[in-house]
Design an enzyme around this catalytic site. Structure first.
Site, mmCIF file in Angstrom:
data_model
loop_
_atom_site.group_PDB
_atom_site.id
_atom_site.type_symbol
_atom_site.label_atom_id
_atom_site.label_comp_id
_atom_site.label_asym_id
_atom_site.label_seq_id
_atom_site.Cartn_x
_atom_site.Cartn_y
_atom_site.Cartn_z
ATOM 1 N N GLN A 105 0.846 -1.192 0.000
ATOM 2 C CA GLN A 105 0.000 0.000 0.000
ATOM 3 C C GLN A 105 0.884 1.245 0.000
ATOM 4 O OE1 GLN A 105 -3.674 -0.784 2.809
ATOM 5 N NE2 GLN A 105 -1.863 -1.759 3.663
ATOM 6 N N ASN A 106 2.188 1.043 0.151
ATOM 7 C CA ASN A 106 3.117 2.154 0.259
ATOM 8 C C ASN A 106 3.453 2.720 -1.121
ATOM 9 O OD1 ASN A 106 3.067 1.546 2.951
ATOM 10 N ND2 ASN A 106 5.057 0.481 2.947
ATOM 11 N N HIS A 123 -1.485 1.371 -4.278
ATOM 12 C CA HIS A 123 -1.879 2.777 -4.135
ATOM 13 C C HIS A 123 -1.006 3.714 -4.948
ATOM 14 C CE1 HIS A 123 -3.977 1.800 -0.046
ATOM 15 N NE2 HIS A 123 -4.559 1.250 -1.072
ATOM 16 N N CYS A 131 -0.640 12.277 -16.417
ATOM 17 C CA CYS A 131 -1.289 13.421 -17.072
ATOM 18 C C CYS A 131 -2.792 13.391 -16.805
ATOM 19 C CB CYS A 131 -1.046 13.390 -18.584
ATOM 20 S SG CYS A 131 -1.880 14.745 -19.446
ATOM 21 N N CYS A 150 2.297 18.103 -18.487
ATOM 22 C CA CYS A 150 2.587 16.935 -19.323
ATOM 23 C C CYS A 150 3.473 17.357 -20.502
ATOM 24 C CB CYS A 150 1.264 16.352 -19.834
ATOM 25 S SG CYS A 150 1.478 14.999 -21.007
ATOM 26 N N CYS A 153 1.162 16.793 -23.856
ATOM 27 C CA CYS A 153 0.010 17.632 -24.269
ATOM 28 C C CYS A 153 -0.067 18.947 -23.510
ATOM 29 C CB CYS A 153 -1.295 16.837 -24.082
ATOM 30 S SG CYS A 153 -1.771 16.636 -22.354
ATOM 31 N N GLY A 190 2.867 -4.359 8.968
ATOM 32 C CA GLY A 190 2.868 -2.907 9.130
ATOM 33 C C GLY A 190 1.695 -2.184 8.525
ATOM 34 N N ASN A 216 2.127 -6.067 13.378
ATOM 35 C CA ASN A 216 2.150 -4.607 13.532
ATOM 36 C C ASN A 216 2.323 -4.330 15.022
ATOM 37 O OD1 ASN A 216 -0.419 -4.713 14.789
ATOM 38 N ND2 ASN A 216 -1.472 -4.524 12.822
HETATM 39 N N1 APR Z 1 6.849 -2.324 12.507
HETATM 40 C C1 APR Z 1 5.666 -2.926 12.224
HETATM 41 N N2 APR Z 1 4.473 -2.265 12.203
HETATM 42 C C2 APR Z 1 4.506 -0.941 12.494
HETATM 43 C C3 APR Z 1 5.701 -0.238 12.804
HETATM 44 C C4 APR Z 1 6.906 -0.997 12.794
HETATM 45 N N3 APR Z 1 8.102 -0.427 13.071
HETATM 46 N N4 APR Z 1 5.387 1.070 13.046
HETATM 47 C C5 APR Z 1 4.042 1.178 12.894
HETATM 48 N N5 APR Z 1 3.518 -0.021 12.575
HETATM 49 C C6 APR Z 1 2.130 -0.372 12.292
HETATM 50 C C7 APR Z 1 1.107 0.314 13.164
HETATM 51 O O1 APR Z 1 0.903 -0.474 14.327
HETATM 52 C C8 APR Z 1 -0.116 0.304 12.240
HETATM 53 O O2 APR Z 1 -0.832 -0.900 12.386
HETATM 54 O O3 APR Z 1 1.875 0.083 10.981
HETATM 55 C C9 APR Z 1 0.490 0.358 10.838
HETATM 56 C C10 APR Z 1 0.340 1.708 10.165
HETATM 57 O O4 APR Z 1 -1.022 1.878 9.897
HETATM 58 P P1 APR Z 1 -1.497 3.136 9.019
HETATM 59 O O5 APR Z 1 -0.815 4.349 9.513
HETATM 60 O O6 APR Z 1 -2.996 3.071 8.974
HETATM 61 O O7 APR Z 1 -0.911 2.839 7.566
HETATM 62 P P2 APR Z 1 -1.494 1.843 6.484
HETATM 63 O O8 APR Z 1 -2.135 0.644 7.141
HETATM 64 O O9 APR Z 1 -0.406 1.566 5.529
HETATM 65 O O10 APR Z 1 -2.637 2.720 5.766
HETATM 66 C C11 APR Z 1 -3.262 2.118 4.654
HETATM 67 O O11 APR Z 1 -4.483 4.131 4.214
HETATM 68 O O12 APR Z 1 -4.211 6.350 4.441
HETATM 69 C C12 APR Z 1 -4.326 5.355 3.501
HETATM 70 O O13 APR Z 1 -3.376 5.213 1.343
HETATM 71 C C13 APR Z 1 -3.058 5.274 2.702
HETATM 72 O O14 APR Z 1 -1.795 3.305 2.064
HETATM 73 C C14 APR Z 1 -2.419 3.967 3.160
HETATM 74 C C15 APR Z 1 -3.608 3.174 3.654
#
Ligand code: APR
Length: 248
Positions: A105-106, A123, A131, A150, A153, A190, A216
């Site tokens: 998702q990163n 994402h 564009c 762009c 265009c 994560g 996480n």
């Molecule tokens: N190691 C493992 N997990 C971690 C660490 C770490 N060092 N630090 C934080 N986390 C975990 C947190 O506990 C949390 O569960 O990472 C998660 C981050 O959650 P979010 O901030 O919600 O990020 P994410 O889940 O990637 O969000 C999903 O939402 O905002 C939209 O498009 C955006 O891609 C993103 C999507």
């Protein structure tokens, strides 16, 4: 043995004999590279901004210069960041199992910089612009322009990322879904698991009894096979998990 030791040993056994490992990562895997996550109360990006203002078509239409400034800052930070041991552990894991599908998702590009050969970016990416008229995608543009245009265009470019209210890239989502259905081991690393459709992928894997790891900071560390949960830092847990599975 601690709970963590027990869960690591049990899940490592699943990894060691896996046919197809699917991995979903979120902002948490880049946290130890110094890139803020979204929903962490203290450091989270959303704690300072209203997502609708910055990561939505309406926000871009209202103030494209502000949105471009925000994404330009995030791109510069991502370029200055380094992959951390968690990113490298997944690149190493891809060499140790028959088949690994990495879904993220990163948008920071750190998996690619750590050497992961094929990354499904659900994402989009900070390192691409699209564009707004002809849909062409660009990996470089004039970074000094407040509103990049762009080269084909002349229309305005937008960040090639998925905003709130937008559909995910169809092919990327199809490949992610197929991997969740086919895998025998799934790792969610994560991510808070609050944003669909990515949040459903671990459930799809569980629905056909794949071994599923949720890693996480919110989880409790426990093994309830086929579900395994670990509360820990990806940069510490993943390298140890790969060693436990393949280097004992
Ligand atoms: N190691 C493992 N997990 C971690 C660490 C770490 N060092 N630090 C934080 N986390 C975990 C947190 O506990 C949390 O569960 O990472 C998660 C981050 O959650 P979010 O901030 O919600 O990020 P994410 O889940 O990637 O969000 C999903 O939402 O905002 C939209 O498009 C955006 O891609 C993103 C999507």
């Amino acid at each position: 043995m601690s709970d963590l030791d027990l869960v690591m040993a049990a899940f490592a056994d699943r990894l060691r004999t896996a046919r197809h490992v699917a991995v979903l990562t979120g902002a948490g895997i880049s946290a130890e590279s110094g890139i803020p996550t979204f929903r962490d109360a203290q450091t989270g990006l959303w704690s300072h901004f209203n997502p609708e203002e910055l990561a939505s078509p309406d926000g871009f239409a209202r103030n494209p210069a502000l949105v471009w400034r925000w994404y330009a800052e995030r791109r510069v930070k991502a370029c200055a960041a380094q992959p951390n041991p968690a990113h490298y552990a997944l690149a190493e894991l891809a060499k140790r199992v028959p088949h690994l599908t990495l879904i993220t998702q990163n948008i920071d590009g750190l998996h690619q910089r750590a050497g992961s050969p094929c990354v499904i970016e659900l994402h989009g990416s900070l390192h691409r612009a699209r564009c707004t008229v002809d849909g062409s995608v660009h990996t470089t543009w004039d970074y000094d322009e407040e509103l990049p245009h762009c080269p084909n265009c002349g229309a305005m470019l937008r960040p090639d990322v998925v905003w709130f209210g937008e559909l995910l890239p169809r092919r990327a989502l199809e490949m992610a879904w197929e991997a969740a259905l086919d895998c025998d081991v799934f790792m969610s690393i994560g991510t808070s698991g609050v944003v669909e459709p990515a949040a459903s992928l671990p459930r799809v894997a569980l629905s056909h009894d794949a071994a599923v790891l949720i890693l996480n900071l919110e989880q409790t560390t426990a093994a309830r096979p086929p579900l395994f949960t670990i509360s820990g830092k990806a940069g510490e847990v993943l390298p140890r998990l790969v060693r436990e599975a393949f280097d004992r």
